[in-house]
Structure formats: C-alpha cells, structure tokens
Design a protein around this motif. Sequence first.
Motif, short mmCIF file in Angstrom:
data_model
loop_
_atom_site.label_atom_id
_atom_site.label_comp_id
_atom_site.label_asym_id
_atom_site.label_seq_id
_atom_site.Cartn_x
_atom_site.Cartn_y
_atom_site.Cartn_z
N ASN A 5 118.31 88.29 30.50
CA ASN A 5 118.50 89.43 29.63
C ASN A 5 117.23 89.65 28.81
OD1 ASN A 5 119.52 91.44 28.02
ND2 ASN A 5 121.37 90.32 27.45
N SER A 7 117.01 90.68 25.82
CA SER A 7 117.12 90.20 24.45
C SER A 7 116.93 88.69 24.38
CB SER A 7 118.48 90.58 23.85
OG SER A 7 119.52 89.93 24.56
N GLN A 8 117.31 87.98 25.44
CA GLN A 8 117.10 86.54 25.46
C GLN A 8 115.62 86.22 25.66
OE1 GLN A 8 119.68 85.04 28.48
NE2 GLN A 8 121.49 84.98 27.14
N MET A 14 122.21 85.64 20.71
CA MET A 14 123.31 86.23 21.45
C MET A 14 124.43 86.54 20.45
SD MET A 14 125.10 84.61 24.76
CE MET A 14 126.85 84.66 24.77
N SER A 15 124.90 87.79 20.41
CA SER A 15 125.89 88.18 19.42
C SER A 15 127.31 88.27 19.98
CB SER A 15 125.50 89.53 18.81
OG SER A 15 125.52 90.51 19.83
N GLU A 16 127.57 87.77 21.17
CA GLU A 16 128.88 87.83 21.78
C GLU A 16 129.57 86.47 21.70
OE1 GLU A 16 128.41 89.19 25.76
OE2 GLU A 16 127.26 90.93 25.17
N ILE A 17 130.90 86.50 21.56
CA ILE A 17 131.68 85.28 21.54
C ILE A 17 132.45 85.20 22.85
CG2 ILE A 17 133.62 84.09 20.46
CD1 ILE A 17 132.83 85.34 17.84
N ASN A 18 132.45 84.05 23.44
CA ASN A 18 133.19 83.85 24.68
C ASN A 18 134.65 83.58 24.30
OD1 ASN A 18 134.06 83.33 27.21
ND2 ASN A 18 132.80 81.50 27.53
N VAL A 19 135.55 84.55 24.56
CA VAL A 19 136.95 84.44 24.17
C VAL A 19 137.83 83.83 25.26
CG1 VAL A 19 136.84 86.32 22.52
CG2 VAL A 19 137.47 86.80 24.87
N THR A 20 137.28 83.54 26.40
CA THR A 20 138.08 82.99 27.50
C THR A 20 138.76 81.67 27.13
OG1 THR A 20 136.60 84.07 29.07
CG2 THR A 20 138.04 82.36 29.93
#
Length: 137
Positions: A5, A7-8, A14-20
């Motif tokens: 990515n 941005s990486q 990284m501004s996302e949370i892994n909700v799985t």
Amino acid sequence: MSIGNSSQESGGMMSEINVTPLVDVMLVLLVVFIITAPLLAPQALKVNLPKTDAVAKNDKLQKISLAIDAKGGVSLDSAPLSDTALAEMLRSRAADPQFQLQIQSDEAVNYGRVAQIMAIAQKAGVSKLSFLTIAGK
C-alpha cells in the motif's frame, strides 16, 4: 521494488481495525448463551400457580368442566367419576370439534395426578384442553 500500500510505503500508520477476531468471539458467546439458556430457565423460575389475570373467553366452544379435588378425585360437571368412566365419557364427546375440556385442579393436587388426567384425555381423543385458574394478583 516493493509491493504494498502506498500509505505503508510512506511510513503512515494503518488506521483500520481487524474486527474478524471480535466477531468470532461474539458468535461463540452467542452460541454458548443459546445452548445454556434453556437449561437455566426451569431452575430459575419460581412457579406459584394457579392465580392469573382474566383472559377473554371463547363462547363458541362446548365446554365441560373437570374438577380434581385435593385428594385426586375426579368429577365431571359435579358428578364423581372413576378414571375408566372418565375415559369412556371423554371418548364419546371428543368427536365433536367444538368440544373443549376445562380442568380445574386444587393447588394441593400432585402434578403427577394432573398429568394422568391429561393422558386419559389425550387417549380419548380430546384435542382442546384448558386449565381454569383464579383471577387474582
């Protein structure tokens, strides 16, 4: 040459949370509660019958009142009956689709006796059965 990515690559966070994993845990908890809830309910309920609120009556049905006294004796429309006589009487009346048997049982009667009367009614072919209680609190 790196693949990733943009941005990486630029060093951004990284501004996302892994909700799985969170969803997995919640589904497991839901399944556990669904399985254990029916097992806990009978022990948690303190049943004190037969006082209930009044309910609407169905006047179209042909109702016959069966009373079970505190000693377990049975009387149908105020006439004492044995279990075999009760079975014969119910068998003759159960063919009518408007027939409804109403059971009035004393509070002191053992549930086993009520279950016996219900089994006699079921064997006789009674399909509509109701219990009468005292309208109270």
